[in-house]
Design a protein around this motif. Sequence first.
Motif, mmCIF file in Angstrom:
data_model
loop_
_atom_site.group_PDB
_atom_site.id
_atom_site.type_symbol
_atom_site.label_atom_id
_atom_site.label_comp_id
_atom_site.label_asym_id
_atom_site.label_seq_id
_atom_site.Cartn_x
_atom_site.Cartn_y
_atom_site.Cartn_z
ATOM 1 N N PHE A 9 -3.370 -26.808 116.292
ATOM 2 C CA PHE A 9 -4.158 -27.252 117.446
ATOM 3 C C PHE A 9 -4.802 -28.600 117.146
ATOM 4 N N GLY A 10 -5.089 -29.335 118.212
ATOM 5 C CA GLY A 10 -5.785 -30.606 118.020
ATOM 6 C C GLY A 10 -5.737 -31.446 119.275
ATOM 7 N N LYS A 11 -6.413 -32.585 119.214
ATOM 8 C CA LYS A 11 -6.396 -33.519 120.339
ATOM 9 C C LYS A 11 -5.020 -34.181 120.446
ATOM 10 N N PRO A 12 -4.697 -34.768 121.615
ATOM 11 C CA PRO A 12 -3.447 -35.528 121.721
ATOM 12 C C PRO A 12 -3.388 -36.618 120.643
ATOM 13 N N ASN A 13 -2.221 -36.781 120.057
ATOM 14 C CA ASN A 13 -1.968 -37.837 119.063
ATOM 15 C C ASN A 13 -2.619 -37.601 117.704
ATOM 16 N N ALA A 14 -3.037 -36.363 117.423
ATOM 17 C CA ALA A 14 -3.585 -36.069 116.088
ATOM 18 C C ALA A 14 -2.472 -36.022 115.045
ATOM 19 N N GLY A 15 -1.221 -35.833 115.513
ATOM 20 C CA GLY A 15 -0.082 -35.777 114.582
ATOM 21 C C GLY A 15 0.497 -34.377 114.432
ATOM 22 N N LYS A 16 0.284 -33.512 115.438
ATOM 23 C CA LYS A 16 0.743 -32.116 115.354
ATOM 24 C C LYS A 16 2.258 -32.025 115.216
ATOM 25 N N THR A 58 1.547 -27.125 119.421
ATOM 26 C CA THR A 58 1.061 -26.925 120.788
ATOM 27 C C THR A 58 0.699 -28.270 121.424
ATOM 28 N N PRO A 59 0.691 -28.333 122.774
ATOM 29 C CA PRO A 59 0.252 -29.576 123.430
ATOM 30 C C PRO A 59 -1.165 -29.946 123.030
ATOM 31 N N VAL A 76 -1.349 -23.418 125.106
ATOM 32 C CA VAL A 76 -2.357 -23.489 124.029
ATOM 33 C C VAL A 76 -3.114 -22.159 123.950
ATOM 34 N N LYS A 77 -3.499 -21.640 125.123
ATOM 35 C CA LYS A 77 -4.229 -20.367 125.167
ATOM 36 C C LYS A 77 -3.388 -19.237 124.576
ATOM 37 N N LEU A 106 -12.861 -23.350 121.123
ATOM 38 C CA LEU A 106 -11.661 -22.506 121.092
ATOM 39 C C LEU A 106 -11.992 -21.021 120.878
ATOM 40 N N LYS A 107 -13.178 -20.756 120.331
ATOM 41 C CA LYS A 107 -13.599 -19.357 120.063
ATOM 42 C C LYS A 107 -12.514 -18.595 119.292
#
Length: 289
Positions: A9-16, A58-59, A76-77, A106-107
């Motif tokens: 998981f992560g923000k867009p463009n974090a490199g996932k 994930t997106p 993502v969920k 994200l809990k």
Amino acid sequence: MKTGFVNIFGKPNAGKSTLLNAFMDEKLAIVSPKVQTTRHRIKGILTEKDYQIIFSDTPGIIEPKYKLHEKMMQSVKGALEDADLALLLVDLYEDLAECDAIFSSLKLKVPALVVINKIEGAKGTKLEDAVNFFKEKSYAKKVVAVSALKKIGIDELLKEILSFLPEGEPFFEGDELSDLSTRFFVGELIREQIYQLYQDEIPYHTTVLVQEFKEKQTLIKITADIIVQRDTQKGILLGEKGSMIKKLGTQARGEIEKFVGNKVFLELFVKVRPKWRDNETFLKEYGYK
């Protein structure tokens, strides 16, 4: 044998996507400097003699602006609900407090490792400060630093992942790399070249639907539709006298041939579907469940 589902998981463009490809030593997820390249949840199955890890790319986590975004966030969920371990990926140069707010929201019900990415150019105390920042967070079992692009720290990260996974039987046969079809990856490779070749707005207004995938004796025949929202976008995709679509076809064919290990005959068609990103029927047809 250790087995488990590890979701990134992560923000867009974090490199996932780059991290997934580094784990797999194989190009499964398309990569682009533009944000929101990943639209689907892509699984990579890493099988060795004493473990099987099913990674999910994930997106990037965003506020949805239209139905396509909503579908992306649903995936993502879904990934939050079936993980054994979460990797929370952070771009070292991002706003750390913003990343923290997203991860807290994200809990998570499973253990999480914070993975700080893009460390290859780190100067001064920047990396140390980031590690110390996340070490204090209740959701972070460990903080690991990597460069997914340069494959720095990947082996160490794998060891940490395995320490959190349960023992069990493998979920997939040994030679499977993904639960997705070759047809899906062909569409993604075409879409990747659209991100490479066209100006900023075009990639976000397009999707790719592979209509035909026929394996013949000497080659694979592939026909694909590129869907856009407006006639002007179709014109940009085609280019003057079809120059751009020809270039796109050549580059995409080269990437597909590397992926399938065979000669490919590729035909591309551009079709206009107004507001497809907000149309439930179109989204289902194009694979966004």
